[in-house]
Design a protein around this motif. Structure first.
Motif, mmCIF file in Angstrom:
data_model
loop_
_atom_site.group_PDB
_atom_site.id
_atom_site.type_symbol
_atom_site.label_atom_id
_atom_site.label_comp_id
_atom_site.label_asym_id
_atom_site.label_seq_id
_atom_site.Cartn_x
_atom_site.Cartn_y
_atom_site.Cartn_z
ATOM 1 N N HIS A 157 -1.925 3.259 1.710
ATOM 2 C CA HIS A 157 -2.908 2.920 0.687
ATOM 3 C C HIS A 157 -4.285 2.908 1.332
ATOM 4 O O HIS A 157 -4.404 3.026 2.554
ATOM 5 C CB HIS A 157 -2.563 1.585 0.018
ATOM 6 C CG HIS A 157 -2.549 0.394 0.930
ATOM 7 N ND1 HIS A 157 -1.669 0.253 1.981
ATOM 8 C CD2 HIS A 157 -3.308 -0.730 0.945
ATOM 9 C CE1 HIS A 157 -1.870 -0.901 2.587
ATOM 10 N NE2 HIS A 157 -2.866 -1.516 1.993
ATOM 11 N N ASP A 161 -7.738 -1.792 6.585
ATOM 12 C CA ASP A 161 -6.886 -2.001 7.758
ATOM 13 C C ASP A 161 -5.772 -0.966 7.852
ATOM 14 O O ASP A 161 -4.901 -1.068 8.717
ATOM 15 C CB ASP A 161 -6.294 -3.418 7.758
ATOM 16 C CG ASP A 161 -5.512 -3.740 6.504
ATOM 17 O OD1 ASP A 161 -5.944 -3.328 5.407
ATOM 18 O OD2 ASP A 161 -4.468 -4.398 6.612
ATOM 19 N N HIS A 162 -5.821 0.047 6.985
ATOM 20 C CA HIS A 162 -4.797 1.096 7.028
ATOM 21 C C HIS A 162 -5.376 2.493 7.218
ATOM 22 O O HIS A 162 -4.633 3.415 7.530
ATOM 23 C CB HIS A 162 -3.922 1.039 5.768
ATOM 24 C CG HIS A 162 -3.083 -0.198 5.709
ATOM 25 N ND1 HIS A 162 -1.734 -0.202 6.015
ATOM 26 C CD2 HIS A 162 -3.407 -1.477 5.420
ATOM 27 C CE1 HIS A 162 -1.269 -1.435 5.912
ATOM 28 N NE2 HIS A 162 -2.265 -2.231 5.553
ATOM 29 N N ASP A 258 2.318 -2.246 2.814
ATOM 30 C CA ASP A 258 2.083 -3.649 2.448
ATOM 31 C C ASP A 258 2.922 -4.101 1.255
ATOM 32 O O ASP A 258 2.523 -5.004 0.514
ATOM 33 C CB ASP A 258 0.590 -3.875 2.167
ATOM 34 C CG ASP A 258 -0.213 -3.996 3.449
ATOM 35 O OD1 ASP A 258 0.389 -3.880 4.539
ATOM 36 O OD2 ASP A 258 -1.436 -4.199 3.369
ATOM 37 N N HIS A 304 2.518 -5.674 9.116
ATOM 38 C CA HIS A 304 1.829 -6.928 9.435
ATOM 39 C C HIS A 304 2.715 -8.046 9.970
ATOM 40 O O HIS A 304 2.188 -9.079 10.399
ATOM 41 C CB HIS A 304 1.076 -7.427 8.207
ATOM 42 C CG HIS A 304 -0.037 -6.537 7.776
ATOM 43 N ND1 HIS A 304 -1.050 -6.129 8.628
ATOM 44 C CD2 HIS A 304 -0.309 -5.943 6.578
ATOM 45 C CE1 HIS A 304 -1.891 -5.339 7.968
ATOM 46 N NE2 HIS A 304 -1.458 -5.205 6.726
HETATM 47 ZN ZN LIG Z 1 -2.602 -4.294 5.226
#
Ligand SMILES: [Zn+2]
Length: 317
Positions: A157, A161-162, A258, A304
């Motif tokens: 996505h 942070d990706h 996620d 995560h």
């Molecule tokens: Zn994330």
């Protein structure tokens, strides 16, 4: 499991050539040699058929909200089960310590698919809240993966942070030989929302270089004897969120993105995460994915949790 919107096969660029060559010709020697290289370098890995999945830690640090403000609905009993599954995620004073992890999928006769691109360099868009700079490029090198070897970058996505190491701050893709696979619905949702950060930082540069591959639903990324790699739509965290399914004849790895961001959502998938775009859809997706993966041996490869690979049935009542 989310039903595919449309199935098609994209054996892209060098991956197409590599996998076509690999079909029916994968040798035990080739597979064993790459597996040994990653494990010898200390990386956590799993094998699914002919594919090796390598965990690549980009960063680690505390979240800006405490655990109980991030996952409001969990009971003390659920928190206790979650802590048994992933004790490293529980910091002092209720802090949430989390990893920021990507995965490399080694193709049998060469080439790599990278799933997610971490928090990125010091000036990346994730800098306002994530522990930048990440170290993904160093970790790739340590795993024996050259940037030129990466033929696919699958972005689960478009959160900061990706996609951090997908495109440099001056708009140059870090992986020159890669096609970048994103669900079309993810891009369209940003366009509808009038986003002026993510689209300009990552989507437009990839369009300019012709490396963006906007896909619809479940897409086969490649096959080799005894296994396949495909996208798996898992919406809710974001509208066009996707996971990656790597399966062999008797083993599967789902790179979740996620769908679950903490073990509390593994032991109790009804628990929502505060920043899910649509918590109803996210909950439905998580329940369906975990229900499916608990029916047959499956490793979940998580972004995560502080453990890169967990079993779907860990932490049950
Ligand atoms: Zn994330």
């Amino acid at each position: 499991m989310t039903k595919p919107v449309r199935r098609r096969v994209v054996l892209l660029g060098g991956v197409a050539a590599g996998l076509s060559t690999a079909l029916g010709t994968t040798t035990a020697t080739a597979t064993a040699s790459v597996r040994t290289a990653a494990r010898a370098a200390g990386f956590a890995t799993r094998q699914a058929g002919p594919f090796e999945i390598i965990a690549l830690l980009d960063a680690h640090g505390p979240f800006f909200l405490p655990l109980r403000e991030s996952f409001g609905a969990a009971t003390d009993e659920v928190w206790a089960r979650a802590e048994r599954v992933d004790p490293g995620a529980f910091g002092p004073d209720g802090a949430w310590n989390l990893d920021f992890r990507c995965f490399a999928v080694r193709l049998p006769l060469g080439g790599v698919a990278l799933v997610d691109a971490g928090v990125g360099p010091a000036s990346s868009p994730a800098k306002s809240w994530a522990p930048v700079p990440g170290v993904l490029l160093d970790r790739l090198a340590e795993a024996g993966i050259a940037r030129d070897d990466v033929r696919l970058v699958v972005l689960t996505h478009l959160h900061e942070d990706h996609f951090g190491w997908s495109v440099s701050p001056d708009g140059v893709p870090y992986f020159p030989n890669a096609r970048y696979v994103v669900q079309r619905t993810e891009i369209e949702a940003l366009e509808r929302a009038g986003d002026d950060v993510v689209l300009s930082y990552v989507v437009e540069p990839l369009r300019r270089t012709g490396q963006l591959d906007a896909v619809d639903g479940e897409v086969c990324l490649g096959r080799a004897r005894g296994g396949a790699v495909s996208t798996l739509p898992t919406p809710g965290h974001t509208p066009g969120h996707q996971s990656v399914l790597v399966h062999g004849s008797d083993s599967r790895v789902v790179i979740t993105g996620d769908v679950l961001v903490h073990a509390v959502q593994l032991v109790e998938p009804e628990v929502s995460y505060r920043f899910e775009a649509d918590e109803v859809v996210a909950r439905r997706t998580r329940l369906a994915l975990l229900d499916d993966t608990r029916r047959r041996p499956t490793w979940l490869a998580t972004a995560h949790l502080t453990r890169p690979f967990v079993r779907a049935d860990e932490g049950g009542c």
